[in-house]
Motif scaffolding. Sequence first.
Motif, short mmCIF file in Angstrom:
data_model
loop_
_atom_site.label_atom_id
_atom_site.label_comp_id
_atom_site.label_asym_id
_atom_site.label_seq_id
_atom_site.Cartn_x
_atom_site.Cartn_y
_atom_site.Cartn_z
N ALA A 1 0.22 -11.42 15.06
CA ALA A 1 1.50 -11.29 14.56
C ALA A 1 1.69 -10.44 13.38
O ALA A 1 1.27 -10.07 13.72
CB ALA A 1 1.15 -12.85 13.59
N ALA A 2 3.72 -10.48 13.85
CA ALA A 2 3.41 -8.73 12.89
C ALA A 2 5.17 -9.35 12.25
O ALA A 2 5.81 -10.65 11.99
CB ALA A 2 4.83 -8.43 14.23
N VAL A 3 4.91 -8.57 11.12
CA VAL A 3 6.07 -8.96 9.41
C VAL A 3 6.38 -7.99 9.34
O VAL A 3 6.03 -6.97 9.52
CB VAL A 3 5.05 -9.60 8.98
CG1 VAL A 3 6.08 -9.94 7.41
CG2 VAL A 3 4.79 -11.13 8.71
N LEU A 4 7.82 -8.25 9.79
CA LEU A 4 9.12 -6.48 9.02
C LEU A 4 8.99 -7.17 7.17
O LEU A 4 9.74 -7.97 6.92
CB LEU A 4 9.65 -6.79 9.87
CG LEU A 4 10.86 -5.81 9.42
CD1 LEU A 4 10.57 -4.67 9.12
CD2 LEU A 4 12.38 -5.68 10.31
N ARG A 5 8.24 -6.22 6.99
CA ARG A 5 8.58 -6.56 4.78
C ARG A 5 10.30 -5.57 4.79
O ARG A 5 9.75 -4.19 4.80
CB ARG A 5 7.23 -6.05 4.39
CG ARG A 5 6.68 -6.79 4.85
CD ARG A 5 5.32 -6.87 4.26
NE ARG A 5 5.20 -7.38 2.78
CZ ARG A 5 4.37 -6.81 1.98
NH1 ARG A 5 4.03 -5.53 2.02
NH2 ARG A 5 4.93 -6.74 0.30
N GLY A 6 11.15 -5.75 4.08
CA GLY A 6 12.03 -5.07 3.48
C GLY A 6 11.21 -3.52 2.96
O GLY A 6 10.89 -3.97 2.14
N GLY A 7 11.65 -2.94 3.32
CA GLY A 7 11.58 -1.64 3.06
C GLY A 7 10.38 -1.53 2.71
O GLY A 7 10.15 -0.17 2.50
N GLN A 8 10.17 -2.28 3.70
CA GLN A 8 7.75 -1.62 3.52
C GLN A 8 7.13 -1.60 4.46
O GLN A 8 6.08 -1.26 4.29
CB GLN A 8 7.20 -2.77 2.00
CG GLN A 8 7.61 -3.02 0.74
CD GLN A 8 7.37 -3.85 0.27
OE1 GLN A 8 6.63 -4.49 0.01
NE2 GLN A 8 8.22 -3.54 -1.21
N GLY A 9 8.12 -1.51 5.65
CA GLY A 9 7.28 -1.35 7.45
C GLY A 9 6.45 -2.49 7.51
O GLY A 9 7.10 -3.66 7.13
N VAL A 10 5.24 -2.27 8.32
CA VAL A 10 5.56 -3.74 9.23
C VAL A 10 3.96 -4.81 9.23
O VAL A 10 2.70 -3.02 9.00
CB VAL A 10 5.57 -3.20 11.26
CG1 VAL A 10 4.62 -4.34 11.53
CG2 VAL A 10 7.14 -2.86 10.88
N VAL A 11 3.56 -5.70 8.58
CA VAL A 11 2.14 -5.87 8.53
C VAL A 11 1.79 -6.66 10.10
O VAL A 11 2.44 -7.07 10.39
CB VAL A 11 1.95 -6.44 7.28
CG1 VAL A 11 1.13 -7.50 7.49
CG2 VAL A 11 2.35 -6.20 6.17
#
Length: 128
Positions: A1-11
Amino acid sequence: AAVLRGGQGVVTWGDNEAGGDSSEVQEMLTGGVKAIYATGSAFAALKADGGVVTWGDPNRGGDCSAVQDRLRTGVREIFATGSAFAAVLSDGSAATWGFGMAGGNAARVQDRLKSGIQRIYSNEYAFV
C-alpha cells in the motif's frame, strides 16, 4: 500500500517486492508528489515537475529504466493495467513500461504513439 501525505511525502507498507518497501527511492518521494498510480505489484509517483518515480516488482512496472529519459519531466498523466504503466507526455506522445504482454511493450504501435495522445484507457491486460 502507498499513502500520499499532503506535503510530507509518501508512506509505503506491505509486501516488499510488490512496492511495500520504497526505501530505494524514498528520497525522491519526500516532496512534490502529485499523484500515485498502481499496478498489481508496483507503484508510479507523478511529481509536480512532471517527473516519474517507480518502485516495486521490476517486471510489473517497478522499473522504468527503459523509458526513464522520457519520464524525467513533462508527464501529464499515468495509466495502469494490472502489470504495466503508460504515461501521456506534454508533447502528446506516450511511453509504456512494465510487463510486455500487459501493455508494457508498445513497440508494435510505437509509431502511432508519437503525437496526438490525449488520454489512455486500460483494463487488466491492455491499453487503448
